[in-house]
Design a protein around this motif. Structure first.
Motif, short mmCIF file in Angstrom:
data_model
loop_
_atom_site.label_atom_id
_atom_site.label_comp_id
_atom_site.label_asym_id
_atom_site.label_seq_id
_atom_site.Cartn_x
_atom_site.Cartn_y
_atom_site.Cartn_z
N GLY A 222 19.26 6.91 6.20
CA GLY A 222 20.08 7.01 5.01
C GLY A 222 20.63 5.66 4.60
O GLY A 222 20.53 4.66 5.32
N ALA A 223 21.26 5.61 3.42
CA ALA A 223 21.76 4.36 2.85
C ALA A 223 22.81 3.69 3.73
O ALA A 223 22.99 2.47 3.69
CB ALA A 223 22.32 4.62 1.46
N ALA A 224 23.55 4.47 4.52
CA ALA A 224 24.57 3.91 5.40
C ALA A 224 24.05 3.64 6.80
O ALA A 224 24.82 3.34 7.71
CB ALA A 224 25.77 4.85 5.47
N GLY A 225 22.74 3.74 6.98
CA GLY A 225 22.13 3.49 8.28
C GLY A 225 21.26 2.26 8.25
O GLY A 225 21.34 1.41 7.36
N THR A 226 20.40 2.15 9.25
CA THR A 226 19.49 1.01 9.35
C THR A 226 18.13 1.32 8.75
O THR A 226 17.29 0.42 8.63
CB THR A 226 19.30 0.60 10.82
N VAL A 227 17.91 2.59 8.37
CA VAL A 227 16.62 3.01 7.80
C VAL A 227 16.91 3.82 6.54
O VAL A 227 17.14 5.03 6.61
CB VAL A 227 15.80 3.84 8.81
N PRO A 228 16.93 3.16 5.37
CA PRO A 228 17.23 3.88 4.14
C PRO A 228 16.11 4.83 3.73
O PRO A 228 14.95 4.66 4.13
CB PRO A 228 17.40 2.77 3.11
N VAL A 229 16.47 5.82 2.93
CA VAL A 229 15.52 6.79 2.40
C VAL A 229 15.24 6.44 0.95
O VAL A 229 16.16 6.32 0.13
CB VAL A 229 16.06 8.22 2.53
N LEU A 230 13.97 6.28 0.61
CA LEU A 230 13.55 5.79 -0.70
C LEU A 230 12.76 6.88 -1.42
O LEU A 230 11.77 7.39 -0.89
CB LEU A 230 12.68 4.55 -0.52
N PRO A 231 13.16 7.27 -2.64
CA PRO A 231 12.39 8.28 -3.38
C PRO A 231 11.00 7.76 -3.73
O PRO A 231 10.82 6.59 -4.07
CB PRO A 231 13.23 8.52 -4.63
N LEU A 232 10.02 8.63 -3.64
CA LEU A 232 8.66 8.27 -4.03
C LEU A 232 8.65 7.86 -5.50
O LEU A 232 9.17 8.56 -6.36
CB LEU A 232 7.73 9.47 -3.80
N GLY A 233 8.07 6.70 -5.78
CA GLY A 233 8.05 6.16 -7.12
C GLY A 233 8.85 4.88 -7.25
O GLY A 233 8.65 4.10 -8.18
N GLN A 234 9.78 4.65 -6.32
CA GLN A 234 10.54 3.40 -6.29
C GLN A 234 9.86 2.38 -5.40
O GLN A 234 9.12 2.73 -4.48
CB GLN A 234 11.97 3.65 -5.81
N GLU A 235 10.15 1.11 -5.67
CA GLU A 235 9.60 0.03 -4.88
C GLU A 235 10.48 -0.20 -3.65
O GLU A 235 11.68 0.13 -3.65
CB GLU A 235 9.51 -1.25 -5.71
#
Length: 316
Positions: A222-235
């Motif tokens: 997640g955004a507050a962690g070390t591995v963010p989650v990125l929606p498909l379609g974003q760079e």
């Protein structure tokens, strides 16, 4: 700058799509991903889809139908007591040979509401229950870790000469007394690859897990962690991230998700992680500390088998 590894986030409809297609399973299994999250929509705060599959059931399917892909199953204490979560997590690690782990969440978007005064796991209709918050989820993660370690794998010795199959005196009670009261031990041995990796989901700083000396959380998504989650379609976002989770929306397909993953890997935007092997090894995580040596033994020291003696005598 070190490139981040790539992981995938699969919601309910994607689990159905993936498990129904041998070709998609083969593509997924061949990708040099760090891991995939099975049922990420259960714990990330998004609305539930019209259809889904149980995360651990999909994990069991992938464990048997694939050879290389690694994955996290999702679970929360909203519906499940941590003892039951621990049994599923340990069983999956045995089935997958260590390719699986647990992403613990506070709430499950698909779970029924429990009693208002004690909503955690009371929704299963088993009575009891406790508050549904980050502390309960954190205590559930601590319970899963302790229970999985309560029966060490190397206690299984199978000594035919002595008749001792298991050094049962090394199986211990966990004696937990926090949001959950659990004596233990677990009724399944620790996986051969050791205790499973436990991850947490935190979209904001307020979502982070409580602090404790015996913290079982080894990875924060997640955004507050070390591995963010990125929606498909974003760079891919800039930053020194350890990894990225590429998440497909409900209207997007697994095929499109795999297309993007294959392209990013081919273009060198993300670092490949060698296929196969345990999730812990892929993430380069050290083995967790064992339970305290003072933990209470669950069984006495087994006694060696002594063959019955036969009195000597003369035959007429």
């Amino acid at each position: 700058m070190t490139r981040p590894y790539l992981a995938l986030g699969l919601a309910g409809p994607h689990l159905i799509e993936l498990t129904a297609s041998r070709s998609l399973l083969a593509r997924w299994d061949a990708l040099p991903l760090a891991f995939s999250v099975l049922g990420i929509d259960r714990v990330d705060g998004s609305a539930p889809a019209a259809t889904t599959l149980a995360s651990s059931a999909v994990g069991a399917t992938l464990a048997g139908a694939t050879r290389h892909g690694r994955f996290f199953v999702t679970a929360t204490p909203q519906r499940d007591h941590p003892y039951n979560i621990a049994r599923r997590v340990a069983s999956l690690a045995h089935l997958s040979r260590g390719r699986s782990g647990l992403l613990i969440g506070v709430r499950d978007a698909y779970a029924p509401a429990g009693p208002e005064e004690a909503p955690a796991w009371g929704g299963a209709g088993l009575g009891g229950g406790t508050a549904l918050d980050a502390q309960t989820a954190f205590d559930a993660a601590r319970a899963v870790r302790a229970l999985e370690q309560s029966w060490p794998y190397d206690t299984i010795v199978g000594n035919r000469e002595t008749g001792v199959l298991v050094e049962a005196h090394r199986i211990v009670h966990v004696d937990l007394a926090n949001r959950f009261s659990i004596a233990g031990p677990l009724n399944a041995p620790e996986p051969a690859t050791g205790a499973s990796v436990i991850a947490w989901y935190a979209a904001t700083p307020a979502d982070r897990a409580p602090a404790a000396e015996d913290d079982p959380i080894e990875l924060v998504l997640g955004a507050a962690g070390t591995v963010p989650v990125l929606p498909l379609g974003q760079e891919p976002p800039p930053g020194p991230w350890a990894g990225l989770v590429l998440r497909a929306g409900l209207e997007q397909s697994v095929d499109a998700l795999l297309d993007t993953a294959e392209r990013w890997l081919a273009e060198g935007r993300v670092a490949p992680v060698a296929a196969g092997g345990s999730l812990r090894a892929a993430l380069r995580l050290a083995a967790p500390a064992p339970l305290a040596a003072t933990a209470r033994a669950a069984f006495p020291v087994p006694q060696p088998h002594v063959p019955p003696s036969h009195p000597s005598g003369r035959h007429p």
